[in-house]
Design an enzyme around this catalytic site. Structure first.
Site, PDB file in Angstrom:
ATOM      1  N   GLY A  50     191.878  63.038  56.256  1.00 15.41           N
ATOM      2  CA  GLY A  50     191.854  64.114  57.239  1.00 15.41           C
ATOM      3  C   GLY A  50     192.612  65.365  56.842  1.00 15.41           C
ATOM      4  O   GLY A  50     192.895  66.212  57.690  1.00 15.41           O
ATOM      5  N   GLU A  51     192.906  65.514  55.569  1.00 16.81           N
ATOM      6  CA  GLU A  51     193.670  66.680  55.111  1.00 16.81           C
ATOM      7  C   GLU A  51     193.001  67.387  53.933  1.00 16.81           C
ATOM      8  O   GLU A  51     193.607  68.242  53.309  1.00 16.81           O
ATOM      9  CB  GLU A  51     195.096  66.263  54.710  1.00 16.81           C
ATOM     10  N   THR A  52     191.753  67.071  53.651  1.00 20.11           N
ATOM     11  CA  THR A  52     191.053  67.652  52.514  1.00 20.11           C
ATOM     12  C   THR A  52     190.773  69.132  52.774  1.00 20.11           C
ATOM     13  O   THR A  52     190.141  69.485  53.763  1.00 20.11           O
ATOM     14  CB  THR A  52     189.724  66.910  52.273  1.00 20.11           C
ATOM     15  N   SER A  80     186.306  62.615  56.232  1.00 23.46           N
ATOM     16  CA  SER A  80     187.553  62.831  55.496  1.00 23.46           C
ATOM     17  C   SER A  80     188.516  61.727  55.895  1.00 23.46           C
ATOM     18  O   SER A  80     189.159  61.814  56.941  1.00 23.46           O
ATOM     19  CB  SER A  80     188.155  64.199  55.816  1.00 23.46           C
ATOM     20  N   GLY A  81     188.561  60.681  55.098  1.00 24.95           N
ATOM     21  CA  GLY A  81     189.442  59.552  55.398  1.00 24.95           C
ATOM     22  C   GLY A  81     190.863  59.985  55.703  1.00 24.95           C
ATOM     23  O   GLY A  81     191.396  59.702  56.778  1.00 24.95           O
ATOM     24  N   GLU A 129     185.583  53.627  52.517  1.00 25.92           N
ATOM     25  CA  GLU A 129     184.231  53.923  52.043  1.00 25.92           C
ATOM     26  C   GLU A 129     183.263  52.787  52.367  1.00 25.92           C
ATOM     27  O   GLU A 129     182.128  53.027  52.791  1.00 25.92           O
ATOM     28  CB  GLU A 129     184.265  54.203  50.548  1.00 25.92           C
TER      29      GLU A 129
END
Length: 188
Positions: free
Chosen positions: A91-93, A88-89, A155
């Site tokens: 980090g809040e997904t 999760s780039g 990515e």
């Protein structure tokens, strides 16, 4: 190719190199040790990150590691001794946070790949591998650091990091290139 195209390639490759140079190799080694010692591994990512994670899962399979992709019908339950690798780039997904909690509640360790060391996901992970790259959450205004659009830098860095991790895991597991090739599908 025009000079503009060449300079865009140079810029993008330079950005990728800068990001990967900042990834802590000792933490990469520790992440590989977690994976090599796991009873089972399940992987997950959203969007284009999911494509990178699925490619890594394929190579983990080629290395003889017990891996599955969350969402596939054959994904087993996780528990003690297992690892949930999630990307999760930002980090809040929400989906990532929920799945992390499910894995942890089951007793699995959570290995997170993210660009945000202070994110909700980083606070919940057992182990975080930081990839300091622009994501879709940081691609506008003064936070924008890459010529590449949205989360492409993160990515792309994931792809290269995963390939290096495969090389490290090959050494850890003792799997030969021939053994890896023998595990490649013949249904193509």
């Amino acid at each position: 190719m025009t000079g503009i195209g060449t300079s865009l390639f140079d810029t993008a490759l330079g950005e990728l190199g800068t990001v990967l140079a900042r990834v802590d190799e000792s933490r990469t080694d520790a992440a590989c040790a977690m994976l090599a010692g796991a009873g089972k591994i399940a992987v997950y990512g959203c969007g284009r990150e999911a494509l990178q994670v699925k490619g890594f899962a394929m190579r983990l399979y080629h290395l003889g590691l017990p891996v599955s992709v969350v969402g596939d019908m054959t994904t087993p339950p996780l528990g003690e001794g297992d690892v949930f690798l999630v990307s999760s780039g930002p980090g809040e997904t929400t989906t990532v946070l929920t799945l992390m909690q499910v894995a942890r509640d089951a007793g699995a360790k959570v290995l997170l790949l993210t660009a945000e060391a202070e994110s909700s996901a980083a606070r919940r992970a057992d182990f975080t591998l930081l990839i300091p790259a622009q994501t879709m959450a940081s691609d506008q205004g003064p936070a924008k650091t890459s010529v590449l659009p949205m989360g492409s830098l993160f990515e792309g860095a994931l792809f290269l990091l995963f390939e290096v991790m495969v090389l490290k895991l090959k050494d850890l597991t003792g799997f030969s290139p021939e053994a890896m090739r023998a595990r490649h599908t013949n249904l193509e």
